[in-house]
Design an enzyme around this catalytic site. Structure first.
Site: not given
Ligand code: NAD
Ligand code: UDP
Length: 330
Positions: A51, A117, A141, A145
């Site tokens: 991880d 994104s 989400y 970012k």
């Protein structure tokens, strides 16, 4: 250069790792395989199973390799899932990224390329979307970012020799000979529509056909993963590039859902069964990128992102396609 690629067992990360190797870089992939595939990691890259926030894994590889660059893809990437599991997204995409960034910086890494994104922009106030468009994410989400971009901006301010690049991808699509889209669950239009055409799933549901667009369906900017991979390589290799930079990476033009389905039918020779369903919450009618900035600063432009090329590569690679031949392992 020595490059650490997190998420290099995933769709875009594995393709970028292959491109970095092709250009002569040394690549180490760090991936927990929580959403990726060991078989996607290119031969020639060292693979570390772990991880990004596990210091017992991270610190020894950072100390030993003295990386020149970090390319950070590892994240969860479903808008819908982030709406129902916001804590999971903030933990994996933000908290764990901060551990990674902090350790990388303290071990002397001075080039960071981050997967951002176009969702950071939210609903567009103008098109094409340029990098100065206000950021107004509509999901945890998208917010994750923005938070990572903001952190990188502060790190660049505090570390004068750091180059931190956020690449704001539009719709990643297409495939190479060896790698393609293999998400579980899959939510993206092109692989779902190919699945439907191959008769391996229910008919595709078009999320609304009453938008104010040329055929009523949403317009999106599809960018080939080979073009995305090159954008990362150019970001890693850029000289005189200190500071924080955010660049759009898209083809700069948009296709409707119906146009995508028509192209899949043309390439596969099979109809795409579909039903028209309700609009999906949060979908913008149209999104496409202004890409002048990355062209001017890094000399990047999309070369492989015609819809015909994207769809023919995706159909050839697709697991259920009769022409797909690649064994992806697990
Ligand atoms: P993917 O799910 O195929 O790849 C992500 C990889 O990261 C997987 O291999 C997964 O196992 C790994 N990973 C996740 N969390 C991890 C952790 N904590 N530690 C180690 N490994 C971890 O996703 P993708 O489509 O290749 O997307 C890559 C990046 O690009 C993501 O950051 C995503 O948010 C971003 N992005 C993707 C798109 C798109 O259209 N696919 C668009 C914009 C941005
Ligand atoms: N879409 C659709 N049906 C699906 C999946 C997607 O109609 O099953 C539409 C979606 O509304 C959007 C476009 O296809 O307009 C691309 O969606 P995708 O989920 O692939 O990417 P996004 O644009 O959400 O990042």
């Amino acid at each position: 250069m020595k490059v650490l690629v997190t998420g290099g067992a995933g769709y875009i990360g594995s393709t970028t790792a292959a491109e970095l190797l092709r250009r002569g870089h040394e690549v180490v992939v760090l991936d927990s395989l929580v959403r990726g595939h060991r078989a996607a990691v290119p031969t020639g890259a060292a693979f570390v199973h772990g991880d990004i926030a596990d210091r017992s894994v991270l610190v020894p590889i950072l100390a030993e390799a003295r990386f020149d660059a970090l390319v950070h893809f590892a994240a969860f990437a479903y808008v819908g899932e982030s709406m129902s599991e916001p804590a999971m997204y903030l933990d994996n995409n933000v908290a764990r990224s901060l551990v990674l960034f902090r350790e990388a910086l303290s071990h002397g890494v001075r080039r960071i390329v981050f997967s951002s994104s176009c969702t950071v922009y939210g609903l567009p106030a103008r098109l094409p979307l340029d990098e100065s468009h206000p950021k107004a994410a509509l999901s945890p989400y998208g917010a994750s970012k923005i938070m990572c971009e903001q952190a990188l901006r502060w790190f660049a301010d505090a570390t004068p020799d750091l180059s931190a690049v956020a690449l704001r991808y539009f719709n990643a699509a297409g495939a190479t000979e060896e790698r393609g889209e293999d998400h579980d669950p899959e939510t993206h239009l092109i692989p779902l529509a190919i699945d439907a055409a191959m008769g391996h799933s229910e008919p595709l549901v078009i999320f609304g056909d009453d938008y104010d667009t040329k055929d009523g369906t949403c317009l999106r900017d599809y960018v080939h993963i080979l073009d995305l991979a090159e954008a990362h390589a150019l970001s890693v290799e850029a000289g005189d590039h200190e500071g924080f930079h955010a660049y759009n990476v898209g083809a700069g033009r948009a296709y409707s859902v119906r146009e995508v389905l028509a192209e899949i039918e043309a390439v596969s020779g099979r109809p795409v069964p579909f039903k028209v369903g309700p609009r999906r919450e949060g979908d913008a009618p149209a999104l496409f990128a202004g890409t002048e900035l990355i062209r001017d600063r890094l000399g990047w432009r999309a070369k492989f992102s015609s819809l015909a090329r994207i769809v023919s590569d995706a159909v050839r690679w697709h697991p259920q396609s009769s022409t797909a031949s690649v064994d992806r392992g697990e």
